[in-house]
Design an enzyme around this catalytic site. Structure first.
Site, short mmCIF file in Angstrom:
data_model
loop_
_atom_site.label_atom_id
_atom_site.label_comp_id
_atom_site.label_asym_id
_atom_site.label_seq_id
_atom_site.Cartn_x
_atom_site.Cartn_y
_atom_site.Cartn_z
N VAL A 599 10.06 45.57 70.61
CA VAL A 599 8.93 45.19 69.52
C VAL A 599 8.86 46.20 68.30
CG1 VAL A 599 6.62 44.33 69.02
CG2 VAL A 599 7.82 43.78 71.05
N GLU A 657 20.75 39.45 60.27
CA GLU A 657 21.73 39.44 61.25
C GLU A 657 22.81 38.85 60.51
OE1 GLU A 657 21.74 40.48 64.57
OE2 GLU A 657 19.65 40.88 64.20
N LYS A 672 9.59 38.47 70.70
CA LYS A 672 8.96 39.73 70.75
C LYS A 672 7.50 39.47 70.95
CE LYS A 672 11.98 42.04 66.97
NZ LYS A 672 12.05 42.07 65.40
#
Ligand code: ADP
Ligand code: ASP
Ligand code: MG
Length: 805
Positions: A599, A657, A672
């Site tokens: 996280v 990504e 997360k």
């Protein structure tokens, strides 16, 4: 008078012999008695010959080897120094071996003659090398009187003293040369003093002659604080008391025979250990003249032990049971290495050398035959393959906490303690442990008591952006680590197909090409074997992949004694049962499971949460921008870019990504948030989290990345309207993970200026934690929460945390 003893390692070949010769001649001072061992390894050769002969099998090859070795030495010495006197009788040796072979039996008396032959060879050679007339040959069988058998005989110091005096009076000289390891009994027959017993011979001579010093010349600079063969960081101990040296040698420090010290101590002769190959270095001194202030002097270990436990109702409260046990063993010449007794006297446990195990068992069996028939004594329990690790130091008694540190070190090495013992003067504390873990135990103890340079042994799985960056940081930080006295080794790297291990450390510059050449991939058992072979004590598996398959093995990693540092979020976002199992395994195995970068990348989020909740705080609610990519994109929306433009810009700048849908789906944020929720005590599953994706699954699915990007403008209009509507209220859109009343949700929220998330953009993360302690204003953690550099820095920090207890 000085006594100088040279061990087999100092006499291995002609070159060594000359070194010894020079050393003796270069020493100034009055007369010296030189005690010699057999040339290195020769006693083993003789022992083997005796054993082969006893089995009645051919020993021709071994005999040839011995003969040619001895002939070689003879020729070289004769060539340079002339005829050799007192050459031992080879015919007698050959005849004895032939007789043993014929009988297939080797009486102890004959064995003593055979195995002590090498000492006589050394002495004949050295006497000649010292120039015949300058050196008198002293026959040990005329000087050292022994009792108690032929092979492990005990010296009668008083009687030996007068024998030495008369033997030397007959042939006074500057040098006397005497074979070590050898004595004789009352009947005049040759005896030996036990393997490694030349040290004992020297000590006896030194005591009998009231020598100024007894020097033991060997192949190391002195007594080390651990066996230098196994502990590369072992260092020399300058001074030891007799007691300390006795404990050390008794508990396995091969550098001295355990019986060496007593004669020296009784006569007050200081004993020096020095290196034949490095004579100018001051050695170790053993005496009672000084007091050191070190709390712990050294560590030793003794293996190939078995522990026997005698127990049963007949043991309870009965006077004399212990003495019967020990008498039975003494009668059969079984030496007991260590004893412990249970407090209720219900059982006595003791260690013997494995070689003596059968003898010990039969001795006990016959001594307690009646009791065992009557059920008063249980069958003797045996534990094999044990070792003893011993901590030695006279000053230990004055200091608290050393035993605790010792046992904590064993726990750190994952070593189970079978039994413990402490001597009454508190100069030694011993723990009986599993033999196969003995070296690990010594290594950790040595590190904790002596080197103070803790080591971390890293295996990196996953060499994508974060993994590669981590390798760079490990390389860059070597000096920093060294300044902080930490040894961080990278021993292995792996990608999804290959594993590269290197016991000298993975080279930081060429790891990639090395890895490419490997044929096989990662498997836990390979790492386990590597750790075992290299006795690594702080192994850490660092997972910088995003592999589900690896995440599912973390429990096995922990069970196998590895710490786990994970940048990979998959394990913590698997089932809640698995999440609990992981933390339990870590606790049970006293290993760390660390995942700070799960996280907020490098931001210290989980650490802080754990500290807060550990201190009794409770979460009231949580709001956070947890995705660097979405933080960037929503910032761009605020600047007037359309959704498709913002996405493309984030993608081009490396914020997303490779497939931006992985970010837009919201799943990463959900993972997360789940971890934060679990850390705050909520037993939730990923499916419990309500997810509003940025782009609906229906819209996103079924196309390539390019097609998706091309289609994205269809959503621009709606998004622009949402941004506009928010702006009219003085608000901005943020992609937020929130926890309220135990409910977790991720989705788009409009926040106003007063909200801690209002300013969070450009890839920054922020976490606003409203808790019992932090209200009405939340505790906020804010900073860049994405990028290989900060993430690997977070991983690095986790790796270092494996050192704290
Ligand atoms: P020698 O042939 O001189 O009698 P040994 O082989 O009997 O020599 O003893 C020396 C060896 O003892 C060293 O080479 C070392 O490997 C080993 N050793 C074990 N423990 C210690 C220790 N604590 N300090 C020094 N040497 C040790
Ligand atoms: N040579 C004998 C042995 O190897 C004695 C000694 O070296 O101390 O055991
Ligand atoms: Mg020795």
């Amino acid at each position: 008078m000085r006594v100088l003893k040279f061990g087999g390692s100092s006499l291995a070949d002609f070159k060594c012999l000359r070194q010894v010769q020079n050393l003796i001649l270069s020493q100034s001072g009055d007369e010296a008695l030189i005690v010699l061992s057999a040339p290195g390894g020769m006693t083993d050769q003789l022992v083997e010959l005796a054993e082969l002969a006893e089995q009645g099998v051919s020993y021709e090859e071994q005999w040839q080897a011995l003969e040619s070795r001895v002939k070689d030495l003879h020729q070289q010495v004769e060539k340079l120094y002339g005829a050799i006197n007192h050459w031992p009788d080879f015919m007698a040796l050959a005849n004895k071996l032939a007789g043993v072979k014929l009988l297939q039996h080797c009486p102890a008396q004959i064995r003593a003659f055979i195995i002590s032959f090498g000492e006589r060879v050394s002495c004949a050679l050295m006497q000649t090398m010292l120039g015949g007339s300058q050196a008198s040959y002293l026959d040990a069988t005329r000087c050292i009187l022994t009792s108690g058998g032929y092979l492990d005989a005990e010296v009668d110091l008083k009687a030996s003293k007068s024998r030495f005096a008369s033997a030397m009076r007959e042939q006074p000289n500057k040098y006397y040369i005497m074979p070590g390891f050898t004595g004789c009994n009352q009947q005049g027959a040759l005896t030996t003093l036990g393997r490694n017993g030349s040290d004992y011979s020297a000590a006896v001579a030194a005591a009998c002659l009231q020598a100024q010093v007894c020097q033991i010349w060997t192949d190391v600079d002195g007594v080390f604080n651990a066996d230098p063969r196994f502990i590369s960081k072992a260092t020399k101990v300058d001074w030891l008391s007799y007691k300390e040296a006795m404990e050390l040698s008794y508990f396995g420090a091969k550098v001295l025979h355990p019986k060496t010290i007593l004669p020296c101590a009784k006569a007050g002769v200081p004993c020096e250990i020095k290196n034949t190959h490095n004579p100018d270095v001051p050695g170790s001194v053993i005496s009672n003249k000084r007091r050191g202030d070190e709390q712990v002097k050294a560590l030793s270990s003794l293996d190939e032990l078995a522990m026997l436990t005698v127990s049963g109702p007949g043991m309870k409260g009965k006077v004399g049971m212990a003495s019967r046990v020990f008498n039975a063993l003494a009668q059969d010449n079984v030496s007991i290495v260590l004893i412990t007794q249970s407090s209720c006297e219900f059982s006595i446990s003791f260690c013997v050398h494995e070689a003596d195990l059968n003898l010990a068992l039969s001795a006990l069996e016959s001594a307690f035959e009646l009791e065992s028939q009557a059920g008063l004594i249980e069958p003797v329990q045996v534990q094999r393959d044990l070792a003893i690790v011993t901590l030695v130091g006279d000053n230990m008694k004055a200091h608290k906490g050393l035993a605790a540190k010792f046992f904590a070190s064993l726990a750190q090495a994952q070593v189970n303690i079978v039994a413990i013992a402490q001597d009454s003067t508190e100069s030694a504390i011993s723990a009986v442990v599993d033999g196969s873990l003995c070296n690990d135990a010594v290594k950790v103890c040595h590190e904790n008591f002596f080197t103070h340079v803790p080591s971390i042994d890293v295996f990196l799985l996953g060499v994508g952006l974060v993994g590669q960056e981590l390798i760079k940081q490990l390389q860059k930080q070597q000096q920093w680590l060294q300044n902080r006295n930490i040894k961080l080794n990278l021993y292995g790297v792996a990608n999804s197909r290959q594993l590269y291990l290197n016991a000298d450390g993975v080279p930081f510059d060429t790891w990639h090409s090395e890895l490419e050449q490997q044929q096989a991939g990662f498997a836990l058992d390979k790492l386990e074997a590597f750790v075992k072979a290299n006795h690594l004590i702080n192994p850490v598996i660092v997972d910088c992949s995003s592999s589900q398959q690896l995440a599912e093995q973390y429990c096995d990693f922990l069970e196998a004694g590895f710490h786990v540092v994970a940048a990979n979020k998959k394990a913590n976002t698997g089932s809640y049962t698995y999440y609990q199992a992981l933390n339990n395994a870590a606790q049970r195995k006293q290993r760390k499971f660390l995942y700070e970068t799960n996280v907020g990348a490098g931001l210290p989020v989980l650490d802080n949460l754990q500290l807060l909740f550990g201190a009794g705080d409770e979460l009231l609610s949580f709001n956070g921008v947890l995705s660097g990519s979405l933080s960037y994109m929503f910032g761009a929306l605020e600047d007037g870019l359309s959704l498709s433009e913002a996405t493309a810009k984030a993608k081009v700048n490396g914020f997303t990504e490779p497939d931006p849908r992985d970010d837009l789906s919201g799943t990463d944020v959900a993972r997360k948030l789940l971890i934060i929720a679990r850390e705050s005590g909520l037993a939730l599953e990923l499916s419990d989290i309500e997810v509003e994706p940025v782009v609906s699954d229906a819209f996103a699915s079924g196309t390539s990345v390019d097609e998706f990007m091309a289609k994205l403008p269809e959503l621009d209009h709606d998004f622009a309207q949402r941004v506009q509507a928010a702006a009219e209220q003085g608000q901005v859109l943020r992609y937020v993970g929130s926890i309220n009343n135990g409910h977790c949700k991720v989705g788009i929220e409009a926040v106003d200026k007063a909200n801690a998330l209002y300013d969070i953009r450009d890839g920054e993360n922020a976490l606003a934690i409203l808790s019992q302690y932090y209200q009405p204003r939340p505790f906020v953690i804010r900073g860049y929460g994405a990028g290989a550099e900060v993430t690997s820095a977070g991983v690095f920090a986790d790796i270092l945390k494996t050192l704290s207890r």
